[in-house]
Scaffold this motif. Structure first.
Motif, PDB file in Angstrom:
ATOM      1  N   LEU A 140      36.325-112.321 -29.881  1.00  0.00           N
ATOM      2  CA  LEU A 140      37.117-111.520 -30.927  1.00  0.00           C
ATOM      3  C   LEU A 140      38.218-112.855 -31.452  1.00  0.00           C
ATOM      4  CD1 LEU A 140      36.890-107.709 -29.069  1.00  0.00           C
ATOM      5  CD2 LEU A 140      35.739-108.906 -31.038  1.00  0.00           C
ATOM      6  N   SER A 141      37.826-113.789 -32.027  1.00  0.00           N
ATOM      7  CA  SER A 141      38.515-114.617 -33.612  1.00  0.00           C
ATOM      8  C   SER A 141      37.882-114.248 -34.544  1.00  0.00           C
ATOM      9  CB  SER A 141      38.770-115.463 -32.513  1.00  0.00           C
ATOM     10  OG  SER A 141      39.613-116.605 -33.089  1.00  0.00           O
ATOM     11  N   ALA A 142      39.158-114.938 -35.759  1.00  0.00           N
ATOM     12  CA  ALA A 142      38.760-115.053 -36.536  1.00  0.00           C
ATOM     13  C   ALA A 142      38.030-116.663 -37.026  1.00  0.00           C
ATOM     14  CB  ALA A 142      40.142-114.873 -37.561  1.00  0.00           C
ATOM     15  N   GLU A 143      38.621-117.451 -35.526  1.00  0.00           N
ATOM     16  CA  GLU A 143      38.040-118.815 -36.001  1.00  0.00           C
ATOM     17  C   GLU A 143      36.179-118.521 -35.701  1.00  0.00           C
ATOM     18  OE1 GLU A 143      38.538-120.686 -31.726  1.00  0.00           O
ATOM     19  OE2 GLU A 143      39.859-120.464 -33.035  1.00  0.00           O
ATOM     20  N   LYS A 144      36.322-116.984 -35.125  1.00  0.00           N
ATOM     21  CA  LYS A 144      34.467-116.797 -35.360  1.00  0.00           C
ATOM     22  C   LYS A 144      33.663-116.595 -36.578  1.00  0.00           C
ATOM     23  CE  LYS A 144      34.192-118.897 -30.842  1.00  0.00           C
ATOM     24  NZ  LYS A 144      33.020-120.063 -30.623  1.00  0.00           N
ATOM     25  N   LEU A 145      34.417-116.204 -37.362  1.00  0.00           N
ATOM     26  CA  LEU A 145      33.776-115.680 -39.084  1.00  0.00           C
ATOM     27  C   LEU A 145      33.543-116.965 -39.664  1.00  0.00           C
ATOM     28  CD1 LEU A 145      36.498-112.423 -39.178  1.00  0.00           C
ATOM     29  CD2 LEU A 145      33.963-113.033 -38.206  1.00  0.00           C
ATOM     30  N   THR A 146      32.952-117.206 -40.621  1.00  0.00           N
ATOM     31  CA  THR A 146      32.589-117.858 -41.701  1.00  0.00           C
ATOM     32  C   THR A 146      32.109-117.288 -42.932  1.00  0.00           C
ATOM     33  OG1 THR A 146      31.055-119.519 -41.761  1.00  0.00           O
ATOM     34  CG2 THR A 146      30.422-117.751 -40.254  1.00  0.00           C
ATOM     35  N   ARG A 147      32.831-117.905 -43.846  1.00  0.00           N
ATOM     36  CA  ARG A 147      32.455-117.396 -45.570  1.00  0.00           C
ATOM     37  C   ARG A 147      31.086-117.213 -45.812  1.00  0.00           C
ATOM     38  NH1 ARG A 147      37.428-119.257 -49.099  1.00  0.00           N
ATOM     39  NH2 ARG A 147      38.935-117.734 -47.947  1.00  0.00           N
ATOM     40  N   GLU A 148      29.792-117.914 -45.300  1.00  0.00           N
ATOM     41  CA  GLU A 148      29.091-118.061 -45.078  1.00  0.00           C
ATOM     42  C   GLU A 148      27.625-116.927 -44.352  1.00  0.00           C
ATOM     43  OE1 GLU A 148      30.899-121.111 -45.978  1.00  0.00           O
ATOM     44  OE2 GLU A 148      30.355-121.087 -44.350  1.00  0.00           O
ATOM     45  N   GLY A 149      29.149-116.018 -43.652  1.00  0.00           N
ATOM     46  CA  GLY A 149      28.095-115.822 -42.278  1.00  0.00           C
ATOM     47  C   GLY A 149      28.352-113.553 -43.367  1.00  0.00           C
ATOM     48  N   ALA A 150      27.307-112.974 -42.069  1.00  0.00           N
ATOM     49  CA  ALA A 150      27.638-111.427 -41.868  1.00  0.00           C
ATOM     50  C   ALA A 150      27.923-111.033 -40.777  1.00  0.00           C
ATOM     51  CB  ALA A 150      26.420-111.125 -42.633  1.00  0.00           C
ATOM     52  N   PHE A 151      28.726-111.012 -40.255  1.00  0.00           N
ATOM     53  CA  PHE A 151      28.821-110.347 -38.541  1.00  0.00           C
ATOM     54  C   PHE A 151      29.304-108.793 -38.725  1.00  0.00           C
ATOM     55  CE2 PHE A 151      30.058-114.353 -39.289  1.00  0.00           C
ATOM     56  CZ  PHE A 151      30.319-115.094 -38.456  1.00  0.00           C
ATOM     57  N   LEU A 152      28.568-107.873 -37.283  1.00  0.00           N
ATOM     58  CA  LEU A 152      28.937-107.082 -36.956  1.00  0.00           C
ATOM     59  C   LEU A 152      29.500-106.505 -35.693  1.00  0.00           C
ATOM     60  CD1 LEU A 152      27.622-104.092 -37.023  1.00  0.00           C
ATOM     61  CD2 LEU A 152      25.967-104.659 -35.461  1.00  0.00           C
ATOM     62  N   LEU A 153      30.649-105.923 -36.078  1.00  0.00           N
ATOM     63  CA  LEU A 153      31.297-105.689 -35.049  1.00  0.00           C
ATOM     64  C   LEU A 153      31.205-104.176 -35.005  1.00  0.00           C
ATOM     65  CD1 LEU A 153      34.162-106.482 -33.608  1.00  0.00           C
ATOM     66  CD2 LEU A 153      35.931-105.309 -35.226  1.00  0.00           C
ATOM     67  N   ASP A 154      31.133-104.410 -33.420  1.00  0.00           N
ATOM     68  CA  ASP A 154      30.328-102.329 -32.867  1.00  0.00           C
ATOM     69  C   ASP A 154      31.574-102.331 -31.425  1.00  0.00           C
ATOM     70  OD1 ASP A 154      29.647-100.787 -30.481  1.00  0.00           O
ATOM     71  OD2 ASP A 154      27.869-101.722 -29.902  1.00  0.00           O
ATOM     72  N   PRO A 201      40.071-103.013 -48.550  1.00  0.00           N
ATOM     73  CA  PRO A 201      41.395-102.891 -48.174  1.00  0.00           C
ATOM     74  C   PRO A 201      40.818-102.199 -46.991  1.00  0.00           C
ATOM     75  CG  PRO A 201      40.983-101.561 -49.670  1.00  0.00           C
ATOM     76  CD  PRO A 201      39.950-102.378 -49.697  1.00  0.00           C
ATOM     77  N   ALA A 202      39.603-101.699 -46.178  1.00  0.00           N
ATOM     78  CA  ALA A 202      39.555-102.142 -44.972  1.00  0.00           C
ATOM     79  C   ALA A 202      39.484-102.941 -43.837  1.00  0.00           C
ATOM     80  CB  ALA A 202      38.119-101.557 -44.460  1.00  0.00           C
ATOM     81  N   LYS A 203      39.707-104.456 -44.639  1.00  0.00           N
ATOM     82  CA  LYS A 203      39.293-105.746 -43.700  1.00  0.00           C
ATOM     83  C   LYS A 203      40.917-105.676 -42.837  1.00  0.00           C
ATOM     84  CE  LYS A 203      39.764-111.067 -44.232  1.00  0.00           C
ATOM     85  NZ  LYS A 203      40.105-111.788 -45.459  1.00  0.00           N
ATOM     86  N   ALA A 204      42.006-104.867 -42.951  1.00  0.00           N
ATOM     87  CA  ALA A 204      42.861-105.353 -42.142  1.00  0.00           C
ATOM     88  C   ALA A 204      42.731-104.264 -40.795  1.00  0.00           C
ATOM     89  CB  ALA A 204      44.503-104.676 -42.539  1.00  0.00           C
ATOM     90  N   ASP A 205      41.816-102.934 -40.703  1.00  0.00           N
ATOM     91  CA  ASP A 205      41.374-102.188 -39.779  1.00  0.00           C
ATOM     92  C   ASP A 205      40.000-103.580 -38.498  1.00  0.00           C
ATOM     93  OD1 ASP A 205      42.481-100.184 -40.801  1.00  0.00           O
ATOM     94  OD2 ASP A 205      41.080 -99.361 -41.604  1.00  0.00           O
ATOM     95  N   PHE A 206      39.297-103.773 -39.393  1.00  0.00           N
ATOM     96  CA  PHE A 206      38.364-104.724 -38.685  1.00  0.00           C
ATOM     97  C   PHE A 206      39.015-105.477 -38.537  1.00  0.00           C
ATOM     98  CE2 PHE A 206      35.644-109.075 -39.444  1.00  0.00           C
ATOM     99  CZ  PHE A 206      35.349-108.376 -38.869  1.00  0.00           C
ATOM    100  N   LEU A 207      39.817-106.778 -38.978  1.00  0.00           N
ATOM    101  CA  LEU A 207      40.869-107.711 -38.526  1.00  0.00           C
ATOM    102  C   LEU A 207      41.717-107.424 -36.986  1.00  0.00           C
ATOM    103  CD1 LEU A 207      41.997-109.499 -41.454  1.00  0.00           C
ATOM    104  CD2 LEU A 207      40.656-110.083 -40.228  1.00  0.00           C
ATOM    105  N   GLN A 208      42.565-105.859 -36.983  1.00  0.00           N
ATOM    106  CA  GLN A 208      42.555-105.564 -35.781  1.00  0.00           C
ATOM    107  C   GLN A 208      42.155-105.496 -34.931  1.00  0.00           C
ATOM    108  OE1 GLN A 208      44.868-101.784 -36.926  1.00  0.00           O
ATOM    109  NE2 GLN A 208      43.098-100.655 -35.850  1.00  0.00           N
ATOM    110  N   HIS A 209      40.294-106.022 -35.203  1.00  0.00           N
ATOM    111  CA  HIS A 209      40.323-105.859 -33.580  1.00  0.00           C
ATOM    112  C   HIS A 209      39.691-106.939 -33.192  1.00  0.00           C
ATOM    113  CE1 HIS A 209      38.808-101.919 -33.566  1.00  0.00           C
ATOM    114  NE2 HIS A 209      39.223-101.475 -35.313  1.00  0.00           N
ATOM    115  N   LEU A 210      40.895-108.338 -33.962  1.00  0.00           N
ATOM    116  CA  LEU A 210      40.348-109.571 -33.712  1.00  0.00           C
ATOM    117  C   LEU A 210      41.458-109.625 -32.617  1.00  0.00           C
ATOM    118  CD1 LEU A 210      38.863-111.350 -36.599  1.00  0.00           C
ATOM    119  CD2 LEU A 210      37.655-109.805 -35.154  1.00  0.00           C
ATOM    120  N   VAL A 211      41.239-109.251 -31.618  1.00  0.00           N
ATOM    121  CA  VAL A 211      42.135-109.462 -30.249  1.00  0.00           C
ATOM    122  C   VAL A 211      42.547-111.059 -29.893  1.00  0.00           C
ATOM    123  CG1 VAL A 211      41.577-107.143 -29.455  1.00  0.00           C
ATOM    124  CG2 VAL A 211      40.756-108.880 -27.784  1.00  0.00           C
ATOM    125  N   GLU A 212      42.073-111.765 -29.518  1.00  0.00           N
ATOM    126  CA  GLU A 212      42.521-113.433 -29.437  1.00  0.00           C
ATOM    127  C   GLU A 212      43.317-113.791 -30.663  1.00  0.00           C
ATOM    128  OE1 GLU A 212      39.358-115.790 -27.536  1.00  0.00           O
ATOM    129  OE2 GLU A 212      38.346-113.535 -27.007  1.00  0.00           O
TER     130      GLU A 212
END
Length: 809
Positions: free
Chosen positions: A689-703, A776-787
Motif C-alpha cells: 500500500l504505497s504510491a510507489e506501486k502505482l503507475t500512471r500507465e496502469g489501473a489498480f483495484l483497492l479492496d 476529488p475522491a482521490k484523497a480518500d483512495f490515497l489515505q488507504h496507502l498506509v506505507e
C-alpha cells in the motif's frame, strides 16, 4: 451452560465490567513500566494428560515462521498472496478436527506453559471469535440428550477421549462421564456402539436443536420495530424512500415464520405510532405529543402479524416517504421515541432499527454539540455525554431487545453517546457521514446494499454466549457489543452473522501437567423460526515451554486485532496518545524480547521472526485509521465510528479495513488463475500500500471490504478503458462512475470475474467507485496507502527506524 439458560432476568444485573471497558489493559505498558494483569479464575478445571501422545513434534523448530527477517533491509515483507492463519502444530488427526480459524482463533497458536513465559514473550494472549458466521456445512444435531460434562458443563467434542464404549473423559476438567444410552446410536452411520463416530465428536463446530431444558419461556417470535427520524433534516437527506423501498422489496425475506410481527414509529418533536391492525382500510397514524411521559396509545395494534397485515404495511411503506415532505419540524425527540420502542417491545423482545439524522434536541436524552475542531481527540469527547442511552440499552437487554442504529448525518450527531444504545444491547451501528440521496450517490448506494444484507441475514434472538477453557487459563476482558451478565457469560439480545468478539486471557496456573489446551464457546439462541439452538465451537492448541516456540506460533493478525480493541479502551479511559504509545511499546517490547533470545542476531538491526514480520506494518496502519489518527482533521463522529467498528467486527473484516488489498488490474492474465464454478478467475499479486506501486500507465483495484476503488492512471492504455469501462479514452471517463458495463471481450470478462470473486467472500456487497487521477475522491483512495508518509504520520520506513531507535535506547 444450564445456569445461563434458565433465566430471563429483566433487572439490571451486577457485572464484572461491561464490554471490557472497565477493565485494565493487560499487556499495554505506559512509558517503560510493564502493567501486569490479574483476574480471578473464571472456572477451575484439572488437567488433560491423556492427550499428550497426540501432540506432534513440538521439539522440532518451525523454520519458516522463525526465519529472522531484517525489517529495515527487507521491506517487501508483504506476501503476494493473502496471508493464511497459522496452523497449530498438532498431529494430523487433531489438525483435521480443529475449529476453523474463521470462527475461532487465538493470538498464539502455541500456548506458553506459564504466565512468566508469556510475560517474557511480551505478546498478548486472547481469542478472536466470529461465532454466528454464515456456514455452508454446519452439522445440526437433533437429540433428546445433549451430552455434557457433569462437572464443568463442557459439551462433548472431538478432543474428549473414550475410556471404553460406556465412559468418556472431559478434555477440560478430566471428569469421567457416562455415555448416555441414546448416544450409543449413531444416526449418520445408523450403527450402534460407536459413540466416537457421532457427528458431535467428529466436528469441532456443531449446532444442537435444544430441548425445553434450555428455555424459561416458549421461544419468542421474530419481532421487528422500525423507528424513523422524520424531521426536516431527515426529509432533506432523503433516506426514507431508500429504506422504505428496501423494506418493500425484502418484506418476504425478513427472517421469521407465521408468527413474525412488525411495527413502525416515526418521530420529530412528537412521536407518531401506526395502527396496522388487520381489518382497517388504511394505516392509522396516532400522534403522542406528551414526550416527557411517552405512552403507547393502543398497545395491542402497534406490533402486528406481518402476514395478516401485509397490505396495510405495504400501504404505509409506500406512503411514508411523502407524508412529511413539507415538514418544518427541525427538532428530534429521539429519547422519547426510544422509550416508546422499549415499552412496545418489552413483552416479547426482538430487534429495533433506529434511523437518525441529527443531534437529539428534545426530551430526555437530548444532547448538545461537543464538536470543537480544536478538541476532537480529547478523551472526554470520546465517551458519552449522558448515561441515558446506556441505561436504556441495559433495560432493553433485560427484555431481550437489541437496538441497531443507522446514523445518516450531515452534521455532528454525538455518536459517542448514541452508540451506547447499540453497544450494550448487542445491537450494531451503521454510519453514513454526509449522507444525501442525490449529492452523495456513494453513500446512497452503500445504504441500499447494507439494508439488503441487514434485512435478510439470519438472526438469533434472546441469546447468551459462554466461553470455557482448560484449567489454569483465565478469561478476564471481553470486547464487542453485549452485556456481561456474569464473569464469563455474555447476554446478546440479538446475534447476527457479521458480529465479532475479542477476549483477553491470562495464565493463572502452570500448564505443566498438560500438553494441550482447549477453548469452547457455546452460543445459545432462538432462531427466527422459533427453535432454541446451541452453536458450539471447540479449539485445541498445544502447550510449549520455550520462548522460541511461542514466537513460532504467533498469529500477527489476531494479535493486532486484540491490541486494537485494547487500544480503543485505552483511548477512552486515558487518552489517544497513551493508546498510541502503548501500541508502539507492544511492538518494541516483543521484538526486543525476541532479539534477546537469539545471541547470533545483529543487535543493531531491527530483526523480527517471520511470524511477526508484519507486526510493525499493521501497527502503523492502525495509527492511520480514523480511530487513532493525531491532529484535528478527523471529525469526532468519524473517529468514534471507527472505534465502534474495531470493537465489533470479526477479524477478517477488521483486517480488510486496516490493511486493504491492492491489485493491478490492467494486465490480468489467466496465468495462475483459479476455476470457480466454470469461471476462470485471475489471481493478480498483492501490491504494497504505497504510491510507489502505482503507475500512471496502469489501473489498480483497492479492496477495502465495504468499498472497492478502481484508480485509473492518466496514461492508462485506451484499450483497457474501452474494453473494461466502455469509454473511448481517459478524458471521456466520467467522475462518478460506480459500475462496470458487461462487455463482450476478454479484458472485461477477466476484470468482472475477479471483482465478483472478491465480492463473494464478503457479507456486504461493496460499493464500486472508479477514480481518475484528478478526481476529488482521490484523497480518500490515497489515505488507504498506509506505507506512505502523511502530514501527521511516519512512512513505513521511517516508522521502522523509529522502532529501531526505541529498541536500541
Amino acid at each position: 451452560m444450564t445456569g445461563e439458560v434458565k433465566r430471563r432476568d429483566n433487572s439490571t444485573e451486577k457485572s464484572s465490567g461491561i464490554g471490557g471497558t472497565g477493565l485494565s489493559l493487560g499487556l499495554f505498558r505506559s512509558g517503560t513500566t510493564s502493567v501486569s494483569l490479574c483476574w480471578n479464575s473464571v472456572e477451575q478445571y484439572p488437567t488433560m494428560n491423556q492427550l499428550s501422545a497426540s501432540l506432534g513434534g513440538l521439539g522440532i523448530q518451525q523454520p519458516e515462521s522463525l526465519r529472522p527477517v531484517n525489517l529495515t533491509q527487507d521491506r517487501n515483507t508483504l506476501s503476494v498472496v493473502p496471508t493464511p492463519a497459522p496452523v497449530p502444530n498438532l498431529n494430523s488427526d487433531l489438525k483435521r478436527l480443529n475449529c476453523s480459524p474463521d470462527s475461532f482463533r487465538c493470538t498464539l497458536t502455541n500456548i506458553p506453559q506459564t504466565q512468566s513465559l508469556l510475560n517474557k514473550a511480551k505478546l498478548p494472549l486472547g481469542l478472536l471469535l466470529h461465532p454466528f458466521r454464515d456456514l455452508t456445512h454446519l452439522p445440526v444435531i437433533t437429540s433428546n440428550t445433549i451430552v455434557r460434562c457433569r462437572s464443568c458443563r463442557t459439551y462433548i467434542n472431538p478432543f474428549v477421549s473414550f475410556i471404553d464404549q460406556r465412559r468418556w473423559k472431559c478434555n477440560l476438567c478430566y471428569r469421567v462421564n457416562d455415555v448416555p444410552e441414546e448416544f450409543m446410536y449413531n444416526p449418520l452411520t445408523r450403527s450402534y456402539g460407536e459413540p466416537h463416530k457421532r457427528p458431535e465428536v467428529q466436528n469441532s463446530t456443531v449446532e444442537f436443536i435444544a430441548s425445553s431444558d434450555y428455555m424459561l419461556r416458549p421461544p419468542q417470535p421474530a419481532v421487528y420495530l422500525f423507528v424513523f427520524d422524520v424531521s426536516h433534516n431527515a426529509v432533506e437527506a432523503g433516506y426514507l424512500s431508500i429504506v422504505c423501498q428496501s423494506l418493500l422489496k425484502n418484506l418476504d425475506k425478513l427472517p421469521g415464520d407465521s408468527r413474525t410481527r412488525i411495527g413502525f414509529i416515526t418521530f420529530d418533536s412528537t412521536v407518531q405510532f401506526y395502527n396496522l391492525q388487520e381489518g382497517l382500510s388504511q394505516p392509522q397514524m396516532l400522534i403522542v405529543s406528551e414526550i416527557d411521559d411517552v405512552f403507547l396509545p393502543t398497545p395491542d395494534s402497534l406490533l402486528v402479524n406481518m402476514h395478516e397485515s401485509k397490505e396495510l404495511i405495504k400501504d404505509l411503506l409506500n406512503a411514508l416517504p411523502n407524508m412529511f415532505t413539507n415538514t418544518r419540524e427541525t427538532h428530534s425527540a429521539l429519547g422519547p421515541a426510544l422509550q416508546a420502542a422499549y415499552k412496545l417491545m418489552s413483552p416479547t423482545g426482538g430487534r429495533v432499527s433506529v434511523f437518525q439524522t441529527q443531534l437529539p434536541s428534545l426530551g430526555t436524552g437530548r444532547l448538545q454539540s461537543r464538536e470543537d475542531p480544536n478538541q476532537r481527540s480529547s478523551t472526554k469527547h470520546l465517551g458519552p455525554a449522558t448515561d441515558f442511552y446506556k441505561k436504556l440499552a441495559l433495560d432493553c437487554s433485560g427484555q431481550q431487545t437489541a437496538v441497531d442504529l443507522f446514523l445518516l448525518s450531515s452534521q455532528y450527531s454525538d455518536l459517542a453517546s448514541l452508540a451506547c444504545m447499540s453497544k450494550f444491547s448487542a445491537g450494531c451501528i451503521y454510519y453514513y457521514p454526509s449522507f444525501h440521496h442525490i449529492h452523495n450517490p456513494v453513500q446512497a448506494e452503500k445504504l441500499q446494499k447494507d439494508l439488503k444484507r441487514y434485512l435478510t441475514r439470519k438472526i438469533g434472538f434472546e441469546a447468551v454466549m459462554r466461553i470455557r477453557c482448560t484449567k489454569g487459563l483465565s478469561i478476564h476482558t471481553f470486547h464487542g457489543n453485549f452485556f456481561v451478565r456474569s464473569t464469563d457469560l455474555l447476554s446478546l439480545a440479538n446475534v447476527n452473522p457479521d458480529a465479532g468478539f475479542a477476549v483477553q486471557m491470562s495464565i493463572e496456573e502452570s500448564l505443566a501437567d498438560t500438553s494441550l489446551v482447549c477453548f469452547q464457546t457455546a452460543l445459545l439462541y432462538t432462531s427466527s423460526k422459533g427453535e432454541r439452538r446451541i452453536r458450539i465451537h471447540t479449539l485445541c492448541l498445544p502447550v510449549v515451554t520455550s520462548l522460541i516456540d511461542v514466537y513460532a506460533g504467533a498469529d500477527t493478525q489476531a494479535i493486532i486485532c486484540l491490541l486494537a480493541n485494547m487500544a480503543v479502551d485505552r483511548s477512552v479511559s486515558s487518552s489517544l496518545s497513551d493508546a498510541r504509545d502503548a501500541l508502539v511499546n507492544a511492538v518494541v517490547d516483543s521484538l526486543s524480547a525476541y532479539m534477546s533470545t537469539a545471541s547470533n542476531l545483529q543487535q543493531s538491526a531491527l530483526i523480527a521472526p517471520n511470524s511477526l514480520r508484519l507486526f510493525p506494518l499493521y501497527v502503523l496502519a492502525l495509527f492511520k485509521q480514523k480511530a487513532f489518527r493525531t491532529g484535528t482533521s478527523t471529525r469526532l463522529d468519524d473517529r468514534v465510528y471507527t472505534m465502534c467498528q474495531i470493537k465489533s467486527q470479526p477479524l477478517v473484516h477488521l483486517m480488510k479495513m486496516l490493511y486493504p488489498s491492492l491489485y493491478r488490474i490492467d494486465r490480468l492474465t489467466d496465468e495462475g488463475a483459479i476455476h470457480v464454478n466454470d469461471r476462470v478467475v485471475p489471481q493478480p499479486p498483492l501490491q504494497r500500500l504505497s504510491a510507489e506501486k502505482l503507475t500512471r500507465e496502469g489501473a489498480f483495484l483497492l479492496d477495502c471490504g465495504t468499498i472497492f476503488y478502481i484508480w485509473i492512471g492518466r496514461s492508462c492504455d485506451n484499450n483497457f478503458i474501452k474494453d473494461v469501462l466502455g469509454y473511448p479514452n481517459y478524458l471521456s471517463v466520467p467522475q462518478n462512475l460506480m459500475q462496470l458495463p458487461e462487455l463482450d471481450n476478454l479484458s472485461s470478462e477477466r476484470t468482472r470475474s475477479f471483482i465478483s470473486w472478491l465480492k463473494e467472500s464478503k457479507p456486504l456487497s461493496p460499493v464500486l467507485l472508479v477514480i481518475k487521477d484528478e478526481s476529488p475522491a482521490k484523497a480518500d483512495f490515497l489515505q488507504h496507502l498506509v506505507e506512505d508518509k502523511t502530514e501527521a504520520a511516519y512512512s513505513y520506513y521511517e516508522f521502522l527506524l523509529h522502532l529501531q531507535q526505541q529498541i536500541c535506547k
